[in-house]
Design an enzyme around this catalytic site. Structure first.
Site, PDB file in Angstrom:
ATOM      1  N   ARG A 202     -19.953 -18.370  54.745  1.00 52.90           N
ATOM      2  CA  ARG A 202     -18.724 -18.533  53.793  1.00 52.90           C
ATOM      3  C   ARG A 202     -18.352 -20.099  54.483  1.00 52.90           C
ATOM      4  NH1 ARG A 202     -13.857 -14.455  53.353  1.00 52.90           N
ATOM      5  NH2 ARG A 202     -13.602 -15.448  55.637  1.00 52.90           N
TER       6      ARG A 202
ATOM      7  N   LYS B 193      -1.752 -14.525  56.151  1.00 54.12           N
ATOM      8  CA  LYS B 193      -1.818 -15.048  54.882  1.00 54.12           C
ATOM      9  C   LYS B 193      -1.468 -14.272  53.745  1.00 54.12           C
ATOM     10  CE  LYS B 193      -6.506 -13.518  55.255  1.00 54.12           C
ATOM     11  NZ  LYS B 193      -7.839 -13.811  55.939  1.00 54.12           N
TER      12      LYS B 193
ATOM     13  N   TYR C 169      -1.587   5.293  26.952  1.00 59.53           N
ATOM     14  CA  TYR C 169      -2.628   4.380  26.154  1.00 59.53           C
ATOM     15  C   TYR C 169      -3.908   5.282  26.085  1.00 59.53           C
ATOM     16  CZ  TYR C 169       0.778   0.847  25.870  1.00 59.53           C
ATOM     17  OH  TYR C 169       2.079   0.163  25.678  1.00 59.53           O
TER      18      TYR C 169
ATOM     19  N   MET D 227       1.832  -0.847  32.005  1.00 62.82           N
ATOM     20  CA  MET D 227       2.389  -2.074  32.616  1.00 62.82           C
ATOM     21  C   MET D 227       3.655  -1.936  33.636  1.00 62.82           C
ATOM     22  SD  MET D 227       3.925  -5.679  31.031  1.00 62.82           S
ATOM     23  CE  MET D 227       2.435  -6.145  30.252  1.00 62.82           C
TER      24      MET D 227
END
Ligand SMILES: *Cc1c(COP(=O)(O)O)cnc(C)c1O
Length: 366
Positions: free
Chosen positions: A132, A35, A256, A311
């Site tokens: 679940r 998956k 940053y 990023m």
């Protein structure tokens, strides 16, 4: 030249890890769980590297279409079954095995019974405590008999919540006992074990095991030390290069927010990899990055991350790497830096990092 980032996927490592599953579960057949684009490794690579599996387990029927178009003739299990009744024709055409986990899916299959040419295999899923997907034990036997009467070939399935932890509730033992009691006297093969159960609960395997993360060489617990001796190989290596170098003075800050302050004069390397590539922005100062360096007897050296991941870039401390230069190759994760180690420095698990490798990262199948 392209931006230097690259995810290389090693099909031999896939094959090796699949062989390990065979050694650990010699009596069982294997659903290789692919998956989420094969946990971020891409279907192409999985199909090549895992071709000797008994079947592939995945979520989206369109991915089953892809597998058939690319020549896969073995079995395919849709791990959450169908999402809509109108997918039944396609599922039959593709010879998919279907998980059935709820009443609605049972009704779809009952209504479809007359249109089934060849028996469809169903993995009837029991909720033994994970809460679940799956039918409660009290509803399970009735569901089994209804689907049996409708002509489907049935298997029994459940999923463990805590196969990677000791004594956490519900335990593997409790789930297994409930499962066994509920299916007593019913025909059909069983499927229980995920990677953690294959590694650590060898009495809870069943006829079909469902390994995911171990095929990719990462740990079910999120801690590399737990699989260090399990003889698994990391399949993905995420590489990039240093694209700039800065000389800092004591007190200079990086990136940053200026999270990291240079304690002394030092060089830092700017690496072409950021959160838009799937590298976790949460990575703390100290997260290991491997810098290749042929002059080092180990072939390289760990250079920790300093400052916030941005990023498209991240920054590493080059104080251990006097030879580092623009173009030096780094491994973000792979066989030098286990993905689980990066995950640990980012408060997550290897699964999440592997699945999150961004589509913009080129993949090379080796
Ligand atoms: C994802 C999944 C697996 C594989 O789990 P791993 O922990 O990656 O081995 C097995 N079974 C089911 C039902 C799953 O959804």
């Amino acid at each position: 030249m392209n931006r230097p980032i690259l995810a290389s996927i090693h099909t031999q490592a896939f094959q090796h890890n699949l062989n390990r599953v065979r050694e650990l579960a010699p009596e069982s057949k294997i659903w290789a769980v692919i998956k989420a684009r094969a946990y971020g490794h891409c279907f192409d690579a999985a199909l090549q590297g895992l071709a000797s599996t008994d079947g592939f387990a995945l979520l989206d029927i369109q991915d089953a279409v892809w597998l058939r178009e690319h020549g896969w003739q073995g079995r395919i299990l849709l791990l959450e079954g169908l999402f809509h009744e109108n997918e039944l024709d396609l599922a039959q055409e593709l010879h998919c095995d279907l998980v059935v986990h709820c009443e609605a899916q049972i009704e779809w299959l009952e209504r479809y019974a007359d249109k089934v040419h060849k028996s469809i295999s169903v993995f009837l899923k029991m909720n033994t405590g994970m809460n679940r997907l799956g039918l409660k034990p009290a509803a399970y036997r009735t569901a089994f008999h209804r689907l049996h009467a409708a002509g489907y070939r049935l298997h029994h399935m459940t999923h463990f919540a805590n196969a990677d932890q000791v004594d956490q509730l519900p335990t593997v033992g409790a789930q297994q006992e409930l499962f066994n009691q509920t299916i007593e006297g019913l025909e059909g093969p069983t499927s229980l074990a995920n990677s953690a159960a294959i590694l650590w609960h060898r009495n809870a395997l069943g006829d079909w095991v469902r390994p995911g993360i171990m095929l990719y060489g990462a740990s079910p617990t999120g801690f590399y030390t737990d699989i260090e001796h399990a003889n698994l190989r990391s399949v993905m290596q995420l590489h990039s290069e240093i694209i700039d170098i800065q000389d800092l003075q004591a007190g200079d800050r990086i990136g940053y927010g200026g999270r990291y302050e240079a304690p002394e004069a030092m060089r830092v390397g700017i690496v072409a990899c950021g959160y838009a590539d799937g590298y976790p922005r949460q990575a703390k100062d100290g997260t290991p990055v491997w810098l290749h360096d042929d002059s080092n007897t180990n072939g390289g050296v760990i250079c920790p991350i300093v400052g916030r991941v941005s990023m498209d870039m991240l920054t590493i401390d080059l104080r251990n790497a006097p030879n580092a230069k623009i173009g030096s190759v780094v491994e973000l994760w792979g066989d030098k830096v286990p993905v689980d180690q990066v995950a640990q420095f980012s408060d997550t698990i290897g699964y999440e990092l592997l699945c999150a490798v961004a589509p913009r990262v080129p993949v090379k199948i080796i």
